[in-house]
Design a protein around this motif. Structure first.
Motif, PDB file in Angstrom:
ATOM      1  N   THR A  70       0.841  -1.187   0.000  1.00 50.28           N
ATOM      2  CA  THR A  70       0.000   0.000   0.000  1.00 50.28           C
ATOM      3  C   THR A  70       0.883   1.246   0.000  1.00 50.28           C
ATOM      4  OG1 THR A  70      -0.071   0.210   2.407  1.00 50.28           O
ATOM      5  CG2 THR A  70      -1.709  -1.247   1.363  1.00 50.28           C
ATOM      6  N   ARG A  73       0.980   3.642   2.102  1.00 53.49           N
ATOM      7  CA  ARG A  73       1.501   3.860   3.457  1.00 53.49           C
ATOM      8  C   ARG A  73       2.642   2.895   3.764  1.00 53.49           C
ATOM      9  NH1 ARG A  73       1.523   8.056   6.464  1.00 53.49           N
ATOM     10  NH2 ARG A  73      -0.693   8.239   6.921  1.00 53.49           N
ATOM     11  N   GLU A  74       2.507   1.642   3.351  1.00 48.20           N
ATOM     12  CA  GLU A  74       3.573   0.663   3.573  1.00 48.20           C
ATOM     13  C   GLU A  74       4.830   1.053   2.813  1.00 48.20           C
ATOM     14  OE1 GLU A  74       0.689  -3.248   4.336  1.00 48.20           O
ATOM     15  OE2 GLU A  74       1.569  -2.863   2.360  1.00 48.20           O
ATOM     16  N   GLN A  75       4.671   1.576   1.600  1.00 45.31           N
ATOM     17  CA  GLN A  75       5.828   2.034   0.832  1.00 45.31           C
ATOM     18  C   GLN A  75       6.514   3.193   1.546  1.00 45.31           C
ATOM     19  OE1 GLN A  75       5.008   2.840  -3.295  1.00 45.31           O
ATOM     20  NE2 GLN A  75       3.769   1.007  -3.558  1.00 45.31           N
ATOM     21  N   HIS A 105       1.556  -1.912  10.724  1.00 42.61           N
ATOM     22  CA  HIS A 105       2.117  -1.806   9.366  1.00 42.61           C
ATOM     23  C   HIS A 105       3.394  -2.636   9.232  1.00 42.61           C
ATOM     24  CE1 HIS A 105      -0.634   0.992   7.539  1.00 42.61           C
ATOM     25  NE2 HIS A 105      -0.446   1.917   8.463  1.00 42.61           N
ATOM     26  N   HIS A 141       2.581  -6.266   8.796  1.00 42.88           N
ATOM     27  CA  HIS A 141       2.137  -6.543   7.428  1.00 42.88           C
ATOM     28  C   HIS A 141       3.331  -6.592   6.465  1.00 42.88           C
ATOM     29  CE1 HIS A 141      -2.122  -4.809   8.384  1.00 42.88           C
ATOM     30  NE2 HIS A 141      -1.933  -6.019   8.867  1.00 42.88           N
TER      31      HIS A 141
END
Length: 218
Positions: A163, A165-167, A196, A199
């Motif tokens: 996502t 945000r994860e990036q 996060h 994940h």
């Protein structure tokens, strides 16, 4: 090979135009400076910059994209800066005794790809027009050099399936931010940051932050 290139650039620039310290970096797809290599720069100064001031830096790559003006003095960049950001960044300069900065940006196909920062502290005078001309000559050679480097792997290539945000968290992890620093910078709770990270670990099959950074940014 890329690490050697950065170090060679730093030493070459240091022989032509004197400065207190230097930094070499690459420019990613979001026009952010990454993969810093430092020459004579205090690590605490650099960490303070990354943690608190880089978004207020008038010389950050996103604000210095113009290929026609690839050698940018601090005074010129600050003249274009909004008042609040200028005051915040001036606080950083005063705090670390930085008198002047010049940014040299190399382009490939009209896109900034690497940069070199030259900083003067203490009793050194600001960069003068003759020195800026010399840096512009070196910048032309740097442009030619980066066009013949093998393409570096894109950091985005390893982030497919994440996502936004994860990036964002992955890139900040590469800069060495702690969970508390991530939470503060992204305006998230610690619990959300940890979620996060879980994940990210699951998607990449790793068990630690160090393994994650090594896998995503080899």
């Amino acid at each position: 090979m890329h690490d050697d290139f950065g170090l060679h650039c730093l030493h070459a620039f240091s022989r032509v135009v004197p400065a207190s310290c230097f930094a070499f970096y690459r420019v990613d797809a979001q026009f952010r400076a990454r993969d810093f290599q430092l020459l004579r720069m205090d690590a605490r100064t650099h960490r303070d910059y990354l943690d608190h001031y880089r978004d207020f830096d008038p010389l950050q790559p996103a604000l210095c994209r113009d290929e026609r003006h690839a050698v940018v003095p601090l005074r010129e960049a600050m003249a274009r800066q909004a008042g609040d950001s200028r005051r915040i960044y001036q606080g950083f300069l005063v705090r670390h005794g930085i008198r002047d900065v010049v940014e040299v940006i190399a382009h490939d196909r009209q896109r900034p790809v690497v940069g070199i920062s030259l900083l003067r502290t203490g009793n050194l005078s600001p960069f003068d027009s003759e020195e800026l001309q010399r840096l512009d000559g070196l910048r032309g050679l740097l442009d030619l050099a980066v066009r013949h480097l093998p393409d570096a792997p894109s950091a985005q290539d390893g982030l497919t399936g994440f996502t936004p945000r994860e990036q964002e968290i992955a890139f900040l992890l590469r800069e060495g931010l702690s969970n508390k620093e991530l939470a503060r910078q992204l305006d998230l709770s610690l619990a959300t940051v940890k979620t996060h990270l879980i994940h990210l670990f699951r998607k990449t099959g790793v068990r630690s932050r160090t393994e994650l950074v090594r896998k995503l940014f080899p």
